[in-house]
Design a protein around this motif. Structure first.
Motif, mmCIF file in Angstrom:
data_model
loop_
_atom_site.group_PDB
_atom_site.id
_atom_site.type_symbol
_atom_site.label_atom_id
_atom_site.label_comp_id
_atom_site.label_asym_id
_atom_site.label_seq_id
_atom_site.Cartn_x
_atom_site.Cartn_y
_atom_site.Cartn_z
ATOM 1 N N THR A 1 73.163 -35.127 -22.577
ATOM 2 C CA THR A 1 74.009 -34.057 -22.044
ATOM 3 C C THR A 1 73.161 -32.816 -21.816
ATOM 4 N N LYS A 2 73.176 -32.336 -20.604
ATOM 5 C CA LYS A 2 72.314 -31.213 -20.253
ATOM 6 C C LYS A 2 73.074 -29.890 -20.328
ATOM 7 N N HIS A 3 72.348 -28.851 -20.626
ATOM 8 C CA HIS A 3 72.859 -27.467 -20.593
ATOM 9 C C HIS A 3 74.071 -27.269 -21.515
ATOM 10 N N GLU A 4 74.054 -27.905 -22.684
ATOM 11 C CA GLU A 4 75.181 -27.755 -23.617
ATOM 12 C C GLU A 4 75.354 -26.303 -24.050
ATOM 13 N N LYS A 5 74.249 -25.632 -24.308
ATOM 14 C CA LYS A 5 74.317 -24.248 -24.767
ATOM 15 C C LYS A 5 74.924 -23.350 -23.691
ATOM 16 N N GLU A 6 74.480 -23.549 -22.459
ATOM 17 C CA GLU A 6 74.991 -22.722 -21.370
ATOM 18 C C GLU A 6 76.479 -22.997 -21.106
ATOM 19 N N PRO B 1 84.826 -22.589 -13.107
ATOM 20 C CA PRO B 1 83.973 -23.783 -13.231
ATOM 21 C C PRO B 1 83.471 -23.932 -14.662
ATOM 22 N N THR B 2 83.608 -25.117 -15.212
ATOM 23 C CA THR B 2 83.182 -25.365 -16.603
ATOM 24 C C THR B 2 81.943 -26.243 -16.681
ATOM 25 N N PHE B 3 81.705 -27.068 -15.648
ATOM 26 C CA PHE B 3 80.581 -28.005 -15.612
ATOM 27 C C PHE B 3 80.642 -29.011 -16.754
ATOM 28 N N VAL B 4 81.850 -29.216 -17.300
ATOM 29 C CA VAL B 4 82.062 -30.202 -18.353
ATOM 30 C C VAL B 4 82.323 -31.554 -17.695
#
Length: 387
Positions: free
Chosen positions: A80-85, A265-268
């Motif tokens: 999973t990428k960019h979890e922190k962001e 936008p959540t990008f989830v």
């Protein structure tokens, strides 16, 4: 000098003639290339059509499909990428909750759009901010959503409050069941509109994907638009389809839904929404059905899981029975303090039926009964894994 000029003129003429011959040869070569290209083109078409006929004779059943467990294991290993962001982005939206609540109280509907799953965001907003509302969650991404059952649930909630108010003002006990004659969705919606002004309650319809496959037809959208006009009902919805705004006309947007558009936008990843889409990459069978049912049950509340367990244990203990009566299930769940009213049980059953965990059957005595469409061994394994 004159003969020399004649000789030069002859040489020039020969050169011109030679150039013309070369040009003609080049044109002939180009024509031959074009003819060869044309021949090759039509030959390729013939070969392609022949191979297409051979491939068309093959069956889908001959394809070696991947096992679901292997496929899901491979998908779960993807990092999973960019979890922190993503976490920071979702946290920033919490500062907008008070504004969203203000807009709801001003009779606007909230419409969330943007890339990424908005399911967790909306449910967090409902659980932390909409505490004064009775929230009814509609999973529009499910193809099996039954709008009539949803409207019946809303009508039962309003009817409960209407009875309490009538009893307080008149001192007379009102009938417990909904009025007879509410057979169609249009009848139920009309009933909701008629009693909404006399109800001292606030109901919020939280619709995940109002543009989902089961809700995008004109009739469903018209029913939702009519309900959204009620003074005690508010709508919070999300959309993901690029053409979702085409579902509504001007009247629906500005005077009925009264949408307040929010780009969030959540990008989830769409993990939950994509779970119920038909997949063609893995084989089918009871093993896959059991695993899917387990994933669904684990996403439900503990009380909902316990209600399902009561039904499953009854089915295992009474294999010859056609199913379990709804009234009998309600009695057992009430004894175990799993539900407080028939409305609560109906909400659980609606969720079970939406996820195809439970099916309705007509019992030999004419009453409706509940049945879990799984074989005995699969159901036993499901209960063991459901902890």
């Amino acid at each position: 000098m004159a003969p020399k000029r004649k000789k030069g003129g002859v040489e020039e003429g020969e050169v011109r003639a030679q150039e013309e011959v070369e040009v003609e040869e080049e044109e002939e070569d180009e024509e031959e290339e074009e003819l060869a290209f044309s021949r090759n083109y039509f030959l390729a078409k013939e070969v392609g059509s022949a191979s297409g006929k051979r491939s068309a004779a093959r069956k889908v059943s001959e394809i070696n499909l991947v096992d679901e467990q292997l496929l899901r294991a491979s998908l779960s290993e993807l990092p999973t990428k960019h979890e922190k962001e993503i976490g920071s982005l979702l946290e920033s939206y919490k500062g907008l909750y008070s504004n969203w609540l203000f807009e709801l109280r001003c009779s606007f509907g909230l419409l969330m759009y943007g890339f990424g799953s908005k399911k967790a965001l909306l449910e967090d907003f409902a659980s932390t901010t909409l505490t004064s509302y009775t929230v009814v969650v509609i999973n529009g991404y499910l193809a099996s959503v039954n709008l009539k059952q949803v409207m019946t649930t809303v009508a039962e909630i309003l009817w409960e409050h209407y009875k309490c108010k009538a009893k307080t003002s008149t001192g007379k006990k009102q009938q417990t069941q909904l009025p007879s004659g509410l057979k169609s969705v249009d009848d139920i919606v009309t009933f909701i509109v008629d009693i909404s002004d006399d109800c001292n309650c606030s109901v919020c319809l939280l619709i995940h994907n109002i543009d989902g496959p089961a809700l995008r037809d004109p009739d469903s959208q018209q029913h939702l638009a009519r309900v959204s006009c009620c003074s005690c009902i508010r709508l919070v919805a999300s959309i993901d389809h690029v053409n979702a705004p085409l579902l509504w006309d001007k009247k629906m947007v500005y005077t009925q839904f009264k949408w307040s558009w929010h780009h969030v936008p959540t990008f989830v990843p769409y993990k939950v929404e994509g779970l119920f889409n038909p997949l063609i990459l893995f084989s089918s069978g009871h093993v896959q059905t059991t695993k899917t049912a387990l994933v669904v049950l684990q996403s439900l509340t503990p009380n909902a899981q316990s209600v399902f367990r009561v039904l499953a244990e009854f089915q295992l203990a009474n294999e010859k029975e056609e199913g379990m009566h709804v009234s009998e299930l309600y009695t057992k769940c009430r004894e175990q303090f799993l539900v407080s009213s028939q409305v609560t049980l109906n909400a659980h059953l609606t969720e079970f039926k939406d996820h195809k965990l439970v099916k309705m059957r007509r019992h030999s005595d004419g009453q409706d009964c509940l049945h879990i469409p799984l074989p005995t061994n699969a159901l036993e394994k499901l209960l063991q894994e459901l902890v």
